[in-house]
Enzyme design. Structure first.
Site, PDB file in Angstrom:
ATOM      1  N   ASP A 101       0.858  -1.178   0.000  1.00  0.00           N
ATOM      2  CA  ASP A 101       0.000   0.000   0.000  1.00  0.00           C
ATOM      3  C   ASP A 101       0.898   1.232   0.000  1.00  0.00           C
ATOM      4  OD1 ASP A 101      -2.062  -1.794   0.298  1.00  0.00           O
ATOM      5  OD2 ASP A 101      -2.866  -0.903   2.135  1.00  0.00           O
ATOM      6  N   HIS A 143       4.293  -7.543   0.304  1.00  0.00           N
ATOM      7  CA  HIS A 143       3.845  -8.823  -0.246  1.00  0.00           C
ATOM      8  C   HIS A 143       4.512  -9.119  -1.588  1.00  0.00           C
ATOM      9  CE1 HIS A 143       0.319  -9.524   2.569  1.00  0.00           C
ATOM     10  NE2 HIS A 143       0.766  -8.322   2.914  1.00  0.00           N
ATOM     11  N   SER A 173       9.001   3.015   4.900  1.00  0.00           N
ATOM     12  CA  SER A 173       9.783   3.771   3.944  1.00  0.00           C
ATOM     13  C   SER A 173       9.380   3.427   2.527  1.00  0.00           C
ATOM     14  CB  SER A 173      11.272   3.524   4.165  1.00  0.00           C
ATOM     15  OG  SER A 173      12.052   4.231   3.239  1.00  0.00           O
TER      16      SER A 173
END
Length: 322
Positions: free
Chosen positions: A90, A147, A254
């Site tokens: 995300d 992921h 980050s």
């Protein structure tokens, strides 16, 4: 003048000590104080706690537990088309596109070295020259687990010590080789789309970088490059991860950089700098499929895009696009 002052602070401030202090504080159990800090954080950054497995902020014993909170399975459905690679995190896309020999775009008008990013490993760099890259920035409001874009067999991991510059519009424009200077963990995978590197880049107050196969990689920060290798295929000791599976996480976050071999994937056409990303949404498609999948990220509500951009220090890039 203000930007010059902010940039000077990046060089002057004791970033390592600030990072250690942030990591120490985020790991402490402080009862009502921990809940208060989390509640203020959720309100300020507009964190959507309805997506979390545990939406009640009182259920988190430490700030770190909250920061790496898992999501409910159904909120990030995975694109199951085998020819589609999915987003690893995300966040917001900082830059993306073609790697020009040894050059990767850092910001408008600024490049950095592929080989330097890979800690001088020219053999690994050769795998990705003229390939494709995507740089994803995770803002404080984001889910901070990373992921897999596709199925992969882990072949190599390199820990590279480095600086801890903040990652934002100002540093991207003014700190040469920003991502090749910051601390990072390079993970190299064999995939059905050729070799793929997924690089977790540290920054100021990123308390730790972890992987699911090795646990915490940093800290400790010992100042030396470390390298691990794993066998291929189904050999004993190999590490296989599935598309959409968690591979790592940031405790305070980050940037994730993905590198793909030349001629293997095409990025989804709708993606551009400052596109908002959600894990398991389409990122790229194979170049070797006879029928191009209808791969397109699901549209996001305007308020979600606005909240993501508000939380991201990369939004200043819009000024360069006027």
């Amino acid at each position: 003048m203000l930007n010059s002052f902010k940039l000077s602070l990046q060089y002057i401030l004791p970033k390592l000590w600030l990072t250690r202090l942030a990591g120490w504080g985020a790991s402490k159990r402080a009862g009502w104080l921990t809940k208060l800090v989390i509640d203020l954080f959720v309100k300020y950054y507009k964190v959507d706690m309805k997506e979390a497995q545990k939406p009640d902020t009182a259920s988190y014993r430490t700030f770190n537990e909250f920061f790496v909170r898992p999501l409910r399975d159904e909120v990030r459905p995975i694109d199951t088309d085998p020819n589609v690679l999915v987003m690893p995190a995300d966040g917001v896309i900082s830059q993306l596109g073609k790697i020009e020999e040894d050059k990767i775009l850092q910001a408008k008008g600024h490049n950095y070295s592929l080989e330097a990013l890979l800690a001088g490993n020219y053999l690994m760099a050769d795998l990705f020259r003229n390939g494709t890259f995507v740089t994803t920035y995770l803002s404080p409001r984001d889910y901070h687990r990373v992921h897999m874009p596709c199925n992969g067999i882990l072949r190599e991991m390199i820990y590279v010590p480095g600086d801890l510059f903040s990652v934002n519009h100002l540093t991207a424009q003014n700190v040469p080789n920003l991502f090749a200077r910051n601390e990072r963990v390079i993970c190299l995978f064999d995939t059905e789309f050729g070799p793929m590197a997924q690089i977790l880049v540290g920054a100021t107050i990123v308390g730790s970088i972890e992987t699911v196969w090795a646990g915490t990689i940093t800290p400790p920060r010992e100042g030396i490059i470390k390298r691990w290798t794993w066998p291929a295929g189904e050999n004993d000791g190999s590490v296989a991860l599935l598309k959409g599976q968690e591979m790592g996480r940031f405790k305070l976050g980050s940037t994730v950089i993905n590198l793909f071999a030349p001629g293997k994937v095409n990025l989804v056409e709708q993606l551009e700098s400052l596109s908002v990303t959600k894990i398991c949404q389409p990122l790229a498609v194979s170049t070797e499929t006879f029928v191009t999948p209808d791969a397109e990220p699901a549209p996001l509500p305007a308020e979600e895009i606005e909240a993501e951009h508000d939380a991201s220090p990369l939004v200043d890039d819009k000024k360069d696009q006027v």
